[in-house]
Design an enzyme around this catalytic site. Structure first.
Site, PDB file in Angstrom:
ATOM      1  CD  GLU A  68      -2.656   0.943   1.811  1.00  0.00           C
ATOM      2  OE1 GLU A  68      -3.592   2.341   2.727  1.00  0.00           O
ATOM      3  OE2 GLU A  68      -3.350   0.588   2.640  1.00  0.00           O
TER       4      GLU A  68
ATOM      5  CE  LYS B  86      -6.446  -0.512   5.435  1.00  0.00           C
ATOM      6  NZ  LYS B  86      -5.398   0.532   4.552  1.00  0.00           N
TER       7      LYS B  86
ATOM      8  CG  ASP C 138      -0.707 -15.870  12.002  1.00  0.00           C
ATOM      9  OD1 ASP C 138      -1.204 -15.102  11.289  1.00  0.00           O
ATOM     10  OD2 ASP C 138      -0.896 -16.969  12.728  1.00  0.00           O
TER      11      ASP C 138
ATOM     12  CG  HIS D 256      -2.639   6.852  -0.502  1.00  0.00           C
ATOM     13  ND1 HIS D 256      -2.765   5.807   0.570  1.00  0.00           N
ATOM     14  CD2 HIS D 256      -3.900   6.309  -2.123  1.00  0.00           C
ATOM     15  CE1 HIS D 256      -2.885   4.676  -0.162  1.00  0.00           C
ATOM     16  NE2 HIS D 256      -3.537   5.287  -1.452  1.00  0.00           N
TER      17      HIS D 256
END
Length: 701
Positions: A82, A266, A282, A379
């Site tokens: 991302e 998030k 993990d 972004h």
């Protein structure tokens, strides 16, 4: 040692690796692993991890510098696709340094295993029996993992609680709290739970329903804090007070609105997950635990909270983190092992602390952007970079400039040319353009396509132009040079010679002086002496005359212009590493001196190949030309100027249908060329899918 590294984003991949190595943030051996791509998981190794493996899947492996965690300088490896995550983390960590970096604490660091029992007649009595047998159960559990006990770990406690199923049946739950030391601990605690479950059933008289760990690791809670002085919060049109208050408001909104809290969290996991993947942990378990922890109250809550303290900004994050630094993926995945080494941590607790700091830093960067100019500016700028090649106006700009020059590709003859052998080269017409305008102060050189803007003839990139100003008797001041280029620098395409020729012609036009091509060529050659030390004369000749040339320099430069009726269908592909012709020429010279007879024989073969290739080029015999290119590449590999990455690129092009493929230029990085009649699109697609930029020369005269 400091993790403060500036300007990494302006460097090439290999230059970044060298910069990290120079600052002792990574070792020389790890630097070589990265340069050669040897940290990548191979399919044969992947086949031991999961079922039905057919290959491996690549993601960007990046680093975020600038972190200080509990007083320790840290480098953060990140595996993430991302855009903006890495840049945001690096910038947030840089800001945090002014307030002392991040402080992180953890009390217990235990992994929790659960045993669920149903069919217990009297839950209260069962819990009383379990309480009375707690010590013996712990002793029995620790007998299961003697090696863990030897490492200082083991079961620390067993807790009991009762619940009720939807149909009203009682449910008895045991929590086995295990200190797994530096392992993530899933397998360890699962083994313990399975081993003692029969004993638990015997004590309680119920039926074992489940025995497995929980990812809601609430006995492994990390708390990270970040203090940002008010003076460091100003952003563009917003005052520091406004930025602080807007960040606090964004935090308050996340507390009030679970929909916003979900996105708030998030963003936190963008950083944590990326570090977890890079170190073989993990990330799915970490995600599950974090979101479950955020849901423990009456409504879903943000993991990070921001407040005003004494006029400054204070941030705090609390979340469960169970990570490991031994066993599991770390052992079998060279990339994960490398990522772990890059962090410099000595324990799983230190890795968990780094993850918590990364989560807080990512949250700060995100809500600071949201609270000021919005997230899209940075972004989307990075997102667009994935899809852009060269500026769309470059070719048009070059065509309108008074100083133009060709770049070059060498079909056959690299390095042997320095030893008096023939070299066959083709021009990349109008690859670079230059114009001169009046300015004040020292010489200004701007090459926007390379990200270069420097002042003064002694500055990097401008220093090789000094012979031009001397020859033209012009002071390098009160002038601005603007260069446009459709070839990258350091890729073995003669960019320094093209720059020199373009500047000579632009200066001559500005000064209204007529210069013939021979004079331009000689000036460019003097610039090449500065750039490469012992130039062959090929690059400046191609840059000046822009014609296919068969060149030999055995003390006197002899150039034969070739008549080519049909230009070969070539694709150029750029590696991730710049090549230094000066270094490669010097390295070949040293090896030549040590093994003169062997190297002389190789150069004699390359000389013959160049002559044969000139004949094949003139005849348009692409099969023959491709075969000769392949042989030449093998000889260049023998003199040690190829690299593992160039070899992969050559193999990729040939596999996609190229008749011939080889490195071009000095090697040690740089570019390859592929001759691909009727397969240009296939070869371009294969190389670009592998992550390499391309330039199609089919049709170039």
């Amino acid at each position: 040692m400091t993790s403060r590294v500036s300007g990494l984003h302006r460097l090439g991949i290999h230059e970044r690796i060298d910069a990290l190595c120079e600052q002792r943030l990574i070792s020389h051996s790890d630097a070589e692993l990265l340069k050669q791509g040897q940290q990548v998981l191979l399919p044969a190794a992947a086949d031991r991890f999961v079922e039905n493996v057919v290959g491996t899947f690549g993601l960007p492996f990046a680093i975020a510098p600038n972190f200080i965690v509990n007083g320790r300088e840290c480098l953060v490896p990140l595996v993430v696709e991302e855009p903006s995550v890495v840049a945001a983390l690096s910038n947030a960590a840089k800001i945090a340094r002014a307030g002392g970096g991040f402080t992180v604490a953890v009390d217990d660091y235990w992994v929790t295993g659960q045993i669920h029992l149903v069919g217990v007649d009297n839950v209260d009595a069962a819990m009383e029996k379990l309480t009375g047998n707690r010590a013996s159960l712990i002793e029995r559990a620790n007998q299961v993992q003697p090696n863990l006990i030897a490492r200082g770990g083991g079961v620390r406690d067993i807790e009991f609680r009762s619940l009720q199923l939807a149909d009203g049946r009682p449910l008895l739950v045991l929590h086995v709290q295990l200190d797994a030391v530096d392992a993530m601990g899933a397998n360890l605690v699962n083994t313990v739970c399975e081993a003692i479950a029969p004993d638990v059933s015997s004590i309680c008289g119920g039926e074992i329903a489940m025995r497995i760990l929980t990812n809601l690791a609430d006995r492994s809670i990390f708390t990270a804090r970040m203090h940002v002085p008010l003076a460091d919060l100003g952003a563009g049109k917003f005052t520091a007070d406004e930025v602080r208050d807007r960040i606090v408001l964004a935090s308050d909104i996340a507390i009030a609105d679970p929909y916003r809290a979900a996105t708030h969290n998030k963003g936190i996991m963008n950083g944590i997950d990326s570090l977890a993947i890079a170190t073989g942990n993990d990330w799915r378990a970490i995600e599950a635990g974090a979101h479950a922890f955020a849901s423990l109250g009456e409504s879903y809550q943000p993991l990070a909270i921001w407040s005003e303290q004494g006029g400054d900004l204070h941030g705090e994050i609390r979340l469960p983190l169970r990570v490991g630094t031994v066993g599991g993926t770390v052992t079998g995945n060279a990339g994960a092992a490398l990522g772990l080494r890059m962090t410099g941590v000595d324990s799983a607790r230190e890795l968990g602390a780094l993850m918590a700091a990364v989560g807080l830093a990512q949250n700060f960067a995100a809500i600071r952007a949201l609270a000021t100019d919005g997230i899209q500016a940075g972004h989307m700028r990075l997102h667009r970079r994935q899809h852009q090649n060269k500026p769309t106006d470059t070719e048009a700009s070059i065509a309108a400039m008074p100083g133009r020059a060709a770049a070059k590709v060498i079909l056959v003859g690299e390095h042997a040319a320095v030893y008096g052998s023939h070299v066959l080269a083709l021009p990349i017409a109008d690859a670079m353009g230059a114009e001169v305008s009046a300015a004040s102060g020292p010489l200004r050189l701007a090459i926007p396509d390379w990200g270069v803007e420097v002042y003064g003839v002694t500055a990097p990139a401008a220093d090789l132009l000094a012979p031009i100003f001397s020859a033209l008797d012009v002071a390098p001041e009160n002038l601005a040079l603007t260069i446009r280029s459709r070839v990258p620098r350091g890729m073995g395409l003669g960019s320094s010679a093209a720059l020199a020729v373009a500047v000579v012609r632009a200066l001559a036009a500005y000064l209204q002086r007529d210069l013939d091509d021979e004079t331009v060529n000689q000036m460019a050659f003097e610039c090449e002496r500065i750039a490469h030390g012992t130039p062959s004369g090929v690059d400046n000749a191609l840059a000046t005359f822009a014609k296919p040339l068969l060149v030999k320099n055995d003390g006197a430069l002899a150039m034969q212009a070739l008549e080519v009726n049909l230009a070969p269908p070539l694709v150029v592909a750029f590696s991730s590493q710049m090549g230094s012709t000066r270094q490669q020429v010097a390295g070949v010279r040293e090896r030549y001196d040590n093994r003169t007879d062997s190297y002389a024989a190789i150069f004699e073969q390359i000389d013959a190949l160049s002559l044969q290739a000139a004949t094949a080029l003139g005849a348009g015999n692409w099969n023959e030309l491709g075969a000769l290119m392949n042989v030449c590449h093998g000889l260049l590999t023998a003199i040690e100027v190829s690299t593992p990455e160039l070899e992969r690129m050559v193999h990729t092009a040939r596999r996609a249908g190229a008749t011939g493929a080889k490195l071009t230029g000095g090697g040690g990085g740089g570019s390859i060329i592929a001759l691909c009649p009727n397969r240009v699109e296939d070869v371009v697609a294969a190389l670009e899918n592998a992550g390499y930029g391309t330039l199609v020369l089919a049709g170039e005269e």
